[in-house]
Design a protein around this motif. Structure first.
Motif, PDB file in Angstrom:
ATOM      1  N   PHE A  98       0.825  -1.204   0.000  1.00 16.71           N
ATOM      2  CA  PHE A  98       0.000   0.000   0.000  1.00 16.71           C
ATOM      3  C   PHE A  98       0.864   1.261   0.000  1.00 16.71           C
ATOM      4  O   PHE A  98       0.520   2.252  -0.640  1.00 16.71           O
ATOM      5  CB  PHE A  98      -0.961   0.007   1.187  1.00 16.71           C
ATOM      6  N   VAL A  99       1.987   1.232   0.707  1.00 16.23           N
ATOM      7  CA  VAL A  99       2.897   2.389   0.713  1.00 16.23           C
ATOM      8  C   VAL A  99       3.467   2.606  -0.684  1.00 16.23           C
ATOM      9  O   VAL A  99       3.546   3.746  -1.161  1.00 16.23           O
ATOM     10  CB  VAL A  99       4.025   2.218   1.758  1.00 16.23           C
ATOM     11  N   LEU A 100       3.833   1.531  -1.364  1.00 19.95           N
ATOM     12  CA  LEU A 100       4.343   1.665  -2.733  1.00 19.95           C
ATOM     13  C   LEU A 100       3.281   2.267  -3.654  1.00 19.95           C
ATOM     14  O   LEU A 100       3.570   3.155  -4.453  1.00 19.95           O
ATOM     15  CB  LEU A 100       4.822   0.313  -3.266  1.00 19.95           C
ATOM     16  N   TYR A 101       2.061   1.796  -3.528  1.00 20.23           N
ATOM     17  CA  TYR A 101       0.955   2.321  -4.327  1.00 20.23           C
ATOM     18  C   TYR A 101       0.752   3.812  -4.045  1.00 20.23           C
ATOM     19  O   TYR A 101       0.637   4.632  -4.964  1.00 20.23           O
ATOM     20  CB  TYR A 101      -0.328   1.536  -4.021  1.00 20.23           C
ATOM     21  N   GLU A 102       0.707   4.167  -2.773  1.00 18.23           N
ATOM     22  CA  GLU A 102       0.498   5.562  -2.391  1.00 18.23           C
ATOM     23  C   GLU A 102       1.692   6.427  -2.787  1.00 18.23           C
ATOM     24  O   GLU A 102       1.518   7.586  -3.172  1.00 18.23           O
ATOM     25  CB  GLU A 102       0.236   5.675  -0.886  1.00 18.23           C
ATOM     26  N   ALA A 103       2.905   5.894  -2.711  1.00 23.03           N
ATOM     27  CA  ALA A 103       4.098   6.663  -3.086  1.00 23.03           C
ATOM     28  C   ALA A 103       4.058   7.022  -4.565  1.00 23.03           C
ATOM     29  O   ALA A 103       4.374   8.155  -4.951  1.00 23.03           O
ATOM     30  CB  ALA A 103       5.364   5.880  -2.749  1.00 23.03           C
ATOM     31  N   ILE A 104       3.654   6.073  -5.399  1.00 21.74           N
ATOM     32  CA  ILE A 104       3.542   6.360  -6.837  1.00 21.74           C
ATOM     33  C   ILE A 104       2.466   7.417  -7.066  1.00 21.74           C
ATOM     34  O   ILE A 104       2.651   8.351  -7.846  1.00 21.74           O
ATOM     35  CB  ILE A 104       3.241   5.067  -7.633  1.00 21.74           C
ATOM     36  N   SER A 105       1.356   7.301  -6.372  1.00 20.13           N
ATOM     37  CA  SER A 105       0.284   8.284  -6.511  1.00 20.13           C
ATOM     38  C   SER A 105       0.748   9.664  -6.031  1.00 20.13           C
ATOM     39  O   SER A 105       0.429  10.684  -6.653  1.00 20.13           O
ATOM     40  CB  SER A 105      -0.947   7.831  -5.727  1.00 20.13           C
ATOM     41  N   CYS A 106       1.511   9.709  -4.942  1.00 17.84           N
ATOM     42  CA  CYS A 106       2.048  10.984  -4.439  1.00 17.84           C
ATOM     43  C   CYS A 106       2.980  11.614  -5.464  1.00 17.84           C
ATOM     44  O   CYS A 106       2.904  12.819  -5.729  1.00 17.84           O
ATOM     45  CB  CYS A 106       2.807  10.769  -3.125  1.00 17.84           C
ATOM     46  N   MET A 107       3.869  10.802  -6.043  1.00 18.60           N
ATOM     47  CA  MET A 107       4.802  11.325  -7.045  1.00 18.60           C
ATOM     48  C   MET A 107       4.043  11.827  -8.272  1.00 18.60           C
ATOM     49  O   MET A 107       4.375  12.877  -8.834  1.00 18.60           O
ATOM     50  CB  MET A 107       5.833  10.269  -7.431  1.00 18.60           C
TER      51      MET A 107
END
Length: 146
Positions: A98-107
């Motif tokens: 989930f952190v990886l998913y959210e990190a891509i969305s943040c970027m």
């Protein structure tokens, strides 16, 4: 129940997921303001996705308590020692995803807000988003905003 509340309130992985969810929400709102594209349907879908993530984390934390999964053998010992992590259950595994998913969305949101980003990272992110999603603006979208 007390064990679950303690786990949810002290787990580093869960805290990091919550931080990334918060950051992504802020960046998404800023992007909507910049693009003048506030859309309640998109906002509601995003909120549902985030509530679903948090619900999964809670359910998986319960599963971890019941079955005591430990997947720390999959992580290098040096990483475990450096982070003081002794157990990685299913909950923590999904938190990482989930952190990886959210990190891509943040970027993505940061890039579309116009925040400075290293050129290599920006081109890789654009390439990834063009291949995997339809969220990158097209040339006609860029011309409309001018």
């Amino acid at each position: 129940m007390t064990h679950l509340i303690t786990l949810l309130s002290t787990n580093k992985f869960i805290s990091i997921v919550i931080i990334f969810i918060f950051l992504d929400t802020i960046l998404g709102v800023l992007r909507a303001i910049k693009e003048r594209k506030f859309n309640s349907a998109i906002g509601i879908n995003g909120a549902i996705r985030k509530v679903a993530m948090l619900s999964c984390i809670i359910i998986l934390a319960i599963v971890d308590i019941i079955f005591s999964f430990n997947m720390s053998f999959m992580v290098p010992t040096s990483v475990l020692n450096a982070t003081n992590i002794t157990q990685i259950g299913i909950c923590e595994f999904f938190c990482i995803l989930f952190v990886l998913y959210e990190a891509i969305s943040c970027m993505k949101n940061a890039m579309l807000c116009g925040l400075p980003m290293p050129k290599k990272l920006k081109s890789k992110l654009e390439q990834f988003l063009n291949e995997m999603t339809s969220e990158m603006p097209t040339q006609s979208d860029n011309n409309k905003s001018r």
